[in-house]
Design a protein around this motif. Structure first.
Motif, PDB file in Angstrom:
ATOM      1  N   GLY A 134      15.214 -22.043  38.293  1.00  0.00           N
ATOM      2  CA  GLY A 134      14.739 -20.743  37.821  1.00  0.00           C
ATOM      3  C   GLY A 134      13.543 -20.783  36.891  1.00  0.00           C
ATOM      4  N   MET A 135      12.738 -21.856  36.954  1.00  0.00           N
ATOM      5  CA  MET A 135      11.555 -21.928  36.099  1.00  0.00           C
ATOM      6  C   MET A 135      10.479 -20.940  36.570  1.00  0.00           C
ATOM      7  N   PHE A 136       9.732 -20.393  35.616  1.00  0.00           N
ATOM      8  CA  PHE A 136       8.587 -19.526  35.926  1.00  0.00           C
ATOM      9  C   PHE A 136       7.310 -20.345  36.043  1.00  0.00           C
ATOM     10  N   GLY A 137       7.191 -21.379  35.206  1.00  0.00           N
ATOM     11  CA  GLY A 137       5.974 -22.169  35.198  1.00  0.00           C
ATOM     12  C   GLY A 137       6.198 -23.554  34.638  1.00  0.00           C
ATOM     13  N   THR A 138       5.104 -24.252  34.394  1.00  0.00           N
ATOM     14  CA  THR A 138       5.150 -25.631  33.897  1.00  0.00           C
ATOM     15  C   THR A 138       4.167 -25.777  32.739  1.00  0.00           C
ATOM     16  N   LYS A 139       4.230 -26.955  32.092  1.00  0.00           N
ATOM     17  CA  LYS A 139       3.249 -27.288  31.063  1.00  0.00           C
ATOM     18  C   LYS A 139       2.930 -28.770  31.121  1.00  0.00           C
ATOM     19  N   MET A 140       1.657 -29.115  30.886  1.00  0.00           N
ATOM     20  CA  MET A 140       1.267 -30.525  30.850  1.00  0.00           C
ATOM     21  C   MET A 140       0.138 -30.693  29.845  1.00  0.00           C
ATOM     22  N   ARG A 141       0.223 -31.769  29.067  1.00  0.00           N
ATOM     23  CA  ARG A 141      -0.674 -31.963  27.922  1.00  0.00           C
ATOM     24  C   ARG A 141      -1.543 -33.208  28.069  1.00  0.00           C
ATOM     25  N   SER A 142      -2.829 -33.038  27.729  1.00  0.00           N
ATOM     26  CA  SER A 142      -3.772 -34.137  27.543  1.00  0.00           C
ATOM     27  C   SER A 142      -4.271 -34.065  26.101  1.00  0.00           C
ATOM     28  N   ALA A 143      -5.023 -35.069  25.663  1.00  0.00           N
ATOM     29  CA  ALA A 143      -5.499 -35.081  24.267  1.00  0.00           C
ATOM     30  C   ALA A 143      -6.971 -35.465  24.204  1.00  0.00           C
ATOM     31  N   ILE A 144      -7.704 -34.738  23.361  1.00  0.00           N
ATOM     32  CA  ILE A 144      -9.142 -34.974  23.173  1.00  0.00           C
ATOM     33  C   ILE A 144      -9.383 -35.351  21.717  1.00  0.00           C
ATOM     34  N   LYS A 164      -3.305 -27.130  40.548  1.00  0.00           N
ATOM     35  CA  LYS A 164      -3.328 -26.497  41.882  1.00  0.00           C
ATOM     36  C   LYS A 164      -2.076 -26.846  42.679  1.00  0.00           C
ATOM     37  N   LYS A 165      -1.571 -28.055  42.524  1.00  0.00           N
ATOM     38  CA  LYS A 165      -0.327 -28.435  43.199  1.00  0.00           C
ATOM     39  C   LYS A 165       0.839 -27.595  42.670  1.00  0.00           C
ATOM     40  N   ILE A 166       0.819 -27.324  41.381  1.00  0.00           N
ATOM     41  CA  ILE A 166       1.872 -26.516  40.760  1.00  0.00           C
ATOM     42  C   ILE A 166       1.788 -25.071  41.258  1.00  0.00           C
ATOM     43  N   ILE A 167       0.568 -24.550  41.361  1.00  0.00           N
ATOM     44  CA  ILE A 167       0.372 -23.201  41.903  1.00  0.00           C
ATOM     45  C   ILE A 167       0.879 -23.138  43.346  1.00  0.00           C
ATOM     46  N   ASP A 168       0.572 -24.163  44.136  1.00  0.00           N
ATOM     47  CA  ASP A 168       1.020 -24.205  45.537  1.00  0.00           C
ATOM     48  C   ASP A 168       2.544 -24.220  45.645  1.00  0.00           C
ATOM     49  N   ALA A 169       3.210 -24.711  44.597  1.00  0.00           N
ATOM     50  CA  ALA A 169       4.679 -24.744  44.583  1.00  0.00           C
ATOM     51  C   ALA A 169       5.272 -23.412  44.115  1.00  0.00           C
ATOM     52  N   GLY A 170       4.409 -22.436  43.823  1.00  0.00           N
ATOM     53  CA  GLY A 170       4.890 -21.118  43.434  1.00  0.00           C
ATOM     54  C   GLY A 170       5.142 -20.948  41.947  1.00  0.00           C
ATOM     55  N   LEU A 171       4.618 -21.869  41.132  1.00  0.00           N
ATOM     56  CA  LEU A 171       4.812 -21.812  39.690  1.00  0.00           C
ATOM     57  C   LEU A 171       3.468 -21.603  38.976  1.00  0.00           C
ATOM     58  N   VAL A 172       3.526 -21.151  37.745  1.00  0.00           N
ATOM     59  CA  VAL A 172       2.302 -20.917  36.963  1.00  0.00           C
ATOM     60  C   VAL A 172       2.124 -22.075  35.978  1.00  0.00           C
ATOM     61  N   PRO A 173       1.038 -22.846  36.106  1.00  0.00           N
ATOM     62  CA  PRO A 173       0.852 -23.986  35.197  1.00  0.00           C
ATOM     63  C   PRO A 173       0.250 -23.582  33.854  1.00  0.00           C
ATOM     64  N   ILE A 174       0.819 -24.135  32.783  1.00  0.00           N
ATOM     65  CA  ILE A 174       0.160 -24.095  31.480  1.00  0.00           C
ATOM     66  C   ILE A 174      -0.666 -25.372  31.373  1.00  0.00           C
ATOM     67  N   ILE A 175      -1.980 -25.204  31.297  1.00  0.00           N
ATOM     68  CA  ILE A 175      -2.917 -26.320  31.206  1.00  0.00           C
ATOM     69  C   ILE A 175      -3.241 -26.532  29.735  1.00  0.00           C
ATOM     70  N   GLU A 176      -2.925 -27.734  29.217  1.00  0.00           N
ATOM     71  CA  GLU A 176      -3.040 -27.979  27.777  1.00  0.00           C
ATOM     72  C   GLU A 176      -3.902 -29.204  27.472  1.00  0.00           C
ATOM     73  N   PRO A 177      -5.213 -29.036  27.336  1.00  0.00           N
ATOM     74  CA  PRO A 177      -6.065 -30.115  26.847  1.00  0.00           C
ATOM     75  C   PRO A 177      -6.245 -29.956  25.331  1.00  0.00           C
ATOM     76  N   GLU A 178      -5.410 -30.617  24.552  1.00  0.00           N
ATOM     77  CA  GLU A 178      -5.390 -30.437  23.098  1.00  0.00           C
ATOM     78  C   GLU A 178      -6.547 -31.172  22.425  1.00  0.00           C
ATOM     79  N   VAL A 179      -7.291 -30.441  21.596  1.00  0.00           N
ATOM     80  CA  VAL A 179      -8.320 -31.062  20.763  1.00  0.00           C
ATOM     81  C   VAL A 179      -7.689 -31.392  19.412  1.00  0.00           C
ATOM     82  N   ASP A 180      -7.796 -32.646  18.995  1.00  0.00           N
ATOM     83  CA  ASP A 180      -7.209 -33.092  17.730  1.00  0.00           C
ATOM     84  C   ASP A 180      -7.796 -32.294  16.562  1.00  0.00           C
TER      85      ASP A 180
END
Length: 298
Positions: A134-144, A164-180
């Motif tokens: 029952g997830m609505f979306g996902t989240k994934m983190r990178s670091a700058i 885009k793979k997450i979108i194709d699976a029917g979920l909304v991705p949270i894209i997280e490129p964190e700046v320190d």
């Protein structure tokens, strides 16, 4: 469910609660909650304790859909239950809060001033299970860490490729490129980051939508262009090591930017508190973060 929560995530008032500390950060999260490493002897016991902590937060009266739009969960939390329901289903059905799943496997070594994500093994199977839970979306983190154009481009390319793979699976991705927040050239990193994200947003199809999770920018309203982009459901801010008061104050200088705080949400919660004390502390946190997300400085 997706359309209901898509509209709410885009237009609703509130913030996203981040409850997704994973393997490496779980001991720190437990220690902040008053549970030391002496209180458990195995990884299984550790995850039992952190699930108890998260259950206490999620089931508290202050953790409600009036203030909270969504909540990000660790994979083990998604697979565990609250009151005989999978955690995501409990959030959606009992609380009216959109559940998200952290899918990244941690950060790779520093290269070109950034840390890309480690390979995400079995992503397809994880996304299939996320849909089942029952997830609505996902989240994934990178670091700058540094304003390195090549490095930041690599981070954003990787995020959108997996997104885009997450979108194709029917979920909304949270894209997280964190700046320190301690980066010496944080402002320059944020400018490069905005440019790189914009390039990818402009290439998305009409029905391909993302949520962006970004460090609160040095210059207020720096990300307004991203907030207004038609392919962006919402732009949310991580607390990034700021105290809750600092993060809230900085957030108020950014029109349309809402919180997605983790440490800043739970910093005054403790295992030894009575339910009354715990609920009062959580309510104070929720109310202040909600206020900073909704009420902006003119």
């Amino acid at each position: 469910m997706q359309e209901k929560y898509l509209d709410r995530m885009r237009n609703g008032k509130g913030f996203i609660a981040a409850l997704d500390q994973s393997g490496g950060s779980t001991p720190k999260a437990l220690a902040a909650y008053g549970v030391s490493e002496n209180d458990y002897s195995t990884e299984e016991e550790m995850f039992d304790l952190v699930h108890e902590m998260r259950t206490r937060i999620i089931t508290a009266p202050a953790f409600d859909s009036e203030h909270i739009l969504g909540s990000i969960l660790f994979e083990q939390t998604m697979d565990r239950e609250i009151e005989s329901q999978y955690t995501g289903q409990y959030l959606a059905e009992k609380k009216g809060i959109a559940p998200f799943l952290k899918v990244d496997k941690g950060l790779a070594e520093l290269s070109n001033g950034v840390q890309k994500m480690k390979p995400i093994d079995n992503l397809s199977e994880t996304l299939e299970r996320a849909n089942q839970r029952g997830m609505f979306g996902t989240k994934m983190r990178s670091a700058i860490q540094e304003a390195n154009k090549d490095g930041i481009q690599e981070v954003v390319d990787q995020q959108f490729e997996i997104g885009k793979k997450i979108i194709d699976a029917g979920l909304v991705p949270i894209i997280e490129p964190e700046v320190d927040i301690h980066s010496a050239d944080k402002e320059q990193s944020e400018e490069i980051l905005k440019q790189e994200i914009n390039k990818h947003l402009d290439q998305l199809k009409k029905k391909e939508r993302v949520i962006l999770k970004l460090t609160i920018p040095t210059i207020g309203n720096h990300y307004k262009e991203l907030i207004d982009h038609p392919q962006v459901v919402r732009v949310v801010a991580l607390s990034g090591g700021y105290s809750r008061d600092e993060a809230n104050a900085k957030l108020k200088d950014n029109e349309g930017l809402i919180a997605s705080f983790s440490r800043a949400l739970s910093e005054n919660l403790n295992v030894s508190q009575s339910d009354e004390e715990f609920n009062a502390a959580l309510k104070e946190a929720v109310d202040s973060i909600y206020d900073a997300s909704v009420n902006k400085n003119s």
